[in-house]
Scaffold this motif. Structure first.
Motif, PDB file in Angstrom:
ATOM      1  N   ILE A 180     -30.851  12.596  11.440  1.00  0.00           N
ATOM      2  CA  ILE A 180     -29.500  13.487  11.592  1.00  0.00           C
ATOM      3  C   ILE A 180     -28.850  13.623  10.252  1.00  0.00           C
ATOM      4  CG2 ILE A 180     -27.091  13.038  12.484  1.00  0.00           C
ATOM      5  CD1 ILE A 180     -28.524  11.686  14.960  1.00  0.00           C
ATOM      6  N   LEU A 181     -28.687  12.669   9.359  1.00  0.00           N
ATOM      7  CA  LEU A 181     -28.040  12.800   8.061  1.00  0.00           C
ATOM      8  C   LEU A 181     -28.605  13.950   7.379  1.00  0.00           C
ATOM      9  CD1 LEU A 181     -25.957  11.858   6.054  1.00  0.00           C
ATOM     10  CD2 LEU A 181     -27.704  10.188   5.368  1.00  0.00           C
ATOM     11  N   TRP A 182     -29.935  13.872   7.335  1.00  0.00           N
ATOM     12  CA  TRP A 182     -30.722  14.824   6.404  1.00  0.00           C
ATOM     13  C   TRP A 182     -30.549  16.308   6.921  1.00  0.00           C
ATOM     14  CZ3 TRP A 182     -32.915  16.274   2.002  1.00  0.00           C
ATOM     15  CH2 TRP A 182     -33.906  17.490   1.995  1.00  0.00           C
ATOM     16  N   LYS A 183     -30.837  16.515   7.956  1.00  0.00           N
ATOM     17  CA  LYS A 183     -30.610  17.745   8.613  1.00  0.00           C
ATOM     18  C   LYS A 183     -29.273  18.339   8.504  1.00  0.00           C
ATOM     19  CE  LYS A 183     -33.080  16.277  12.168  1.00  0.00           C
ATOM     20  NZ  LYS A 183     -33.976  15.881  13.174  1.00  0.00           N
ATOM     21  N   THR A 184     -28.182  17.500   8.877  1.00  0.00           N
ATOM     22  CA  THR A 184     -26.762  17.703   8.440  1.00  0.00           C
ATOM     23  C   THR A 184     -26.454  18.194   7.196  1.00  0.00           C
ATOM     24  OG1 THR A 184     -26.004  16.315  10.070  1.00  0.00           O
ATOM     25  CG2 THR A 184     -24.330  16.918   8.681  1.00  0.00           C
ATOM     26  N   LEU A 185     -26.937  17.706   6.068  1.00  0.00           N
ATOM     27  CA  LEU A 185     -26.972  17.918   4.834  1.00  0.00           C
ATOM     28  C   LEU A 185     -27.600  19.108   4.337  1.00  0.00           C
ATOM     29  CD1 LEU A 185     -26.839  14.259   2.840  1.00  0.00           C
ATOM     30  CD2 LEU A 185     -24.913  15.809   3.713  1.00  0.00           C
ATOM     31  N   VAL A 202     -16.119  21.698   5.325  1.00  0.00           N
ATOM     32  CA  VAL A 202     -15.625  21.242   6.460  1.00  0.00           C
ATOM     33  C   VAL A 202     -16.653  22.169   7.571  1.00  0.00           C
ATOM     34  CG1 VAL A 202     -13.838  21.746   8.450  1.00  0.00           C
ATOM     35  CG2 VAL A 202     -13.460  20.547   6.049  1.00  0.00           C
ATOM     36  N   ARG A 203     -16.614  23.582   7.266  1.00  0.00           N
ATOM     37  CA  ARG A 203     -17.337  24.405   8.129  1.00  0.00           C
ATOM     38  C   ARG A 203     -19.073  23.966   8.010  1.00  0.00           C
ATOM     39  NH1 ARG A 203     -12.927  26.137   7.568  1.00  0.00           N
ATOM     40  NH2 ARG A 203     -11.862  27.697   8.959  1.00  0.00           N
ATOM     41  N   GLY A 204     -19.626  23.655   6.814  1.00  0.00           N
ATOM     42  CA  GLY A 204     -20.901  23.458   6.816  1.00  0.00           C
ATOM     43  C   GLY A 204     -21.217  22.073   7.372  1.00  0.00           C
ATOM     44  N   ILE A 262     -23.989  19.023  11.677  1.00  0.00           N
ATOM     45  CA  ILE A 262     -24.032  18.220  12.887  1.00  0.00           C
ATOM     46  C   ILE A 262     -24.561  18.826  13.933  1.00  0.00           C
ATOM     47  CG2 ILE A 262     -22.601  16.734  14.158  1.00  0.00           C
ATOM     48  CD1 ILE A 262     -20.674  16.303  12.026  1.00  0.00           C
ATOM     49  N   VAL A 263     -24.225  20.041  14.437  1.00  0.00           N
ATOM     50  CA  VAL A 263     -24.676  20.597  15.609  1.00  0.00           C
ATOM     51  C   VAL A 263     -26.207  20.674  15.374  1.00  0.00           C
ATOM     52  CG1 VAL A 263     -24.727  22.787  17.038  1.00  0.00           C
ATOM     53  CG2 VAL A 263     -22.891  21.834  16.126  1.00  0.00           C
ATOM     54  N   VAL A 264     -26.715  21.308  14.326  1.00  0.00           N
ATOM     55  CA  VAL A 264     -28.050  21.685  13.956  1.00  0.00           C
ATOM     56  C   VAL A 264     -28.956  20.219  14.020  1.00  0.00           C
ATOM     57  CG1 VAL A 264     -29.889  22.251  12.293  1.00  0.00           C
ATOM     58  CG2 VAL A 264     -27.585  23.613  12.592  1.00  0.00           C
ATOM     59  N   ALA A 265     -28.438  19.198  13.606  1.00  0.00           N
ATOM     60  CA  ALA A 265     -29.071  17.954  13.328  1.00  0.00           C
ATOM     61  C   ALA A 265     -29.241  17.366  14.601  1.00  0.00           C
ATOM     62  CB  ALA A 265     -28.334  17.009  12.448  1.00  0.00           C
ATOM     63  N   THR A 266     -28.334  17.397  15.714  1.00  0.00           N
ATOM     64  CA  THR A 266     -28.302  16.732  17.101  1.00  0.00           C
ATOM     65  C   THR A 266     -29.244  17.530  17.772  1.00  0.00           C
ATOM     66  OG1 THR A 266     -26.101  16.336  16.740  1.00  0.00           O
ATOM     67  CG2 THR A 266     -26.970  16.285  18.841  1.00  0.00           C
ATOM     68  N   VAL A 267     -29.529  18.630  17.744  1.00  0.00           N
ATOM     69  CA  VAL A 267     -30.528  19.569  18.380  1.00  0.00           C
ATOM     70  C   VAL A 267     -31.858  19.327  18.005  1.00  0.00           C
ATOM     71  CG1 VAL A 267     -31.196  21.871  18.749  1.00  0.00           C
ATOM     72  CG2 VAL A 267     -28.782  21.433  19.203  1.00  0.00           C
ATOM     73  N   PHE A 271     -32.667  28.706  17.577  1.00  0.00           N
ATOM     74  CA  PHE A 271     -31.141  29.122  17.986  1.00  0.00           C
ATOM     75  C   PHE A 271     -30.647  29.717  16.782  1.00  0.00           C
ATOM     76  CE2 PHE A 271     -26.828  28.531  18.703  1.00  0.00           C
ATOM     77  CZ  PHE A 271     -26.520  29.488  19.875  1.00  0.00           C
ATOM     78  N   PRO A 272     -29.903  30.803  16.588  1.00  0.00           N
ATOM     79  CA  PRO A 272     -29.426  31.239  15.405  1.00  0.00           C
ATOM     80  C   PRO A 272     -27.943  30.242  14.842  1.00  0.00           C
ATOM     81  CG  PRO A 272     -28.760  32.583  16.959  1.00  0.00           C
ATOM     82  CD  PRO A 272     -29.573  31.652  17.854  1.00  0.00           C
ATOM     83  N   THR A 273     -28.277  29.064  14.715  1.00  0.00           N
ATOM     84  CA  THR A 273     -27.178  28.177  14.191  1.00  0.00           C
ATOM     85  C   THR A 273     -26.809  28.385  12.922  1.00  0.00           C
ATOM     86  OG1 THR A 273     -28.256  26.383  15.711  1.00  0.00           O
ATOM     87  CG2 THR A 273     -26.462  25.885  14.183  1.00  0.00           C
ATOM     88  N   THR A 274     -27.532  28.564  12.060  1.00  0.00           N
ATOM     89  CA  THR A 274     -27.289  28.799  10.482  1.00  0.00           C
ATOM     90  C   THR A 274     -26.537  30.124  10.389  1.00  0.00           C
ATOM     91  OG1 THR A 274     -29.176  27.679   9.881  1.00  0.00           O
ATOM     92  CG2 THR A 274     -28.307  29.104   8.400  1.00  0.00           C
TER      93      THR A 274
END
Length: 262
Positions: A8-13, A154-156, A161-166, A184-187
């Motif tokens: 989760i941390l890696w994908k969040t960053l 803040v937005r990044g 967090i959304v991307v990492a969770t999925v 899903f076009p999260t980015t």
């Protein structure tokens, strides 16, 4: 548990990094090159990497095939988003784009997965995007300064967090839906949130319009991963596919730069 938290941390960053970079560099790069940056597989890449640590090659190949097919639907998402941006605010525009994405996914999900079906999905999406492409977007004028660090971070992080969770939950969803959710076009969604908030409607619409042909970068990653996940180990296939998409992005950016100077 440690691996999950690290995932989760890696994908969040990772996701936050591209959102922040897009926000900080957009003024300098302009809509065309920013579109290349936000179509790099910074969502699917880390997602498939961590899935590959626990799943077999076939799982990765099947997931990448679905992600490749969804590329055509992302093209429709971009088209719907750009047209909606003409009349609505960011929230409504994004919701309409997501509705178009969901409709396309449900249609694709009703078909038996195959490389032919996925390729047809991409081709139909490209044709639809070409025919329905919005013309006459006003030439955007970037603000005198780049987006502030706090604004970008803040937005990044919120998007990350959304991307990492999925991505972390995807192994429990199966290969089919893992590929769909990682596509899903999260980015794109998070990047447009960033760009709209600082650079405005016209700049963001121009970037999303340019992102449609730039999705060749994302599609190249998904297709390469599907083809490589059989002959190669999962992690090696993901890293190789990501590197290949980077090469495609560099070549495509060079072509854009060359033609933009004419």
């Amino acid at each position: 548990m440690t691996l999950v938290l690290f995932s989760i941390l890696w994908k969040t960053l990772a996701t936050a990094s591209v959102i922040i970079a897009a926000g900080r560099l957009a003024r300098r790069l302009g809509p065309l090159l920013t579109s290349v940056l936000i179509t790099m597989p910074f969502n699917a890449g880390p997602g498939f990497f961590f899935v590959a640590l626990d799943q077999k090659r076939q799982f990765i190949a099947e997931g990448a095939l679905m992600a490749f097919g969804v590329t055509g639907i992302i093209l429709i998402y971009c088209t719907a988003w750009v047209h909606a941006a003409r009349r609505f605010n960011f929230v409504v525009t994004s919701l309409l784009g997501i509705c178009a994405w969901l409709a396309g996914v449900l249609a694709l999900d009703s078909l038996t997965p195959s490389l032919l079906v996925a390729s047809c999905s991409v081709a139909l999406g490209a044709l639809g995007a070409l025919v329905l492409r919005r013309r006459g977007i006003p030439k955007p004028v970037a603000p005198p300064s780049a987006a502030g660090w706090r604004f970008a971070i803040v937005r990044g992080l919120a998007a990350g967090i959304v991307v990492a969770t999925v991505a972390t939950a995807s192994p429990w969803l199966g290969a089919h839906w893992s590929g769909i959710l990682l596509a899903f076009p999260t980015t794109l969604l998070a990047s447009t949130w960033m760009l709209w908030g600082h650079y405005g409607r016209d700049f963001t619409a121009a970037t999303m319009n340019a992102a449609q042909p730039s999705l060749v970068v994302y599609a190249s990653f998904c297709l390469a991963l599907h083809l490589l996940a059989g002959p190669m180990a999962g992690v090696a296939a993901v890293l190789t596919a990501f590197a290949l998409s980077g090469v495609v992005a560099g070549l495509y950016a060079a072509v854009l730069m060359r033609f933009s100077r004419r």
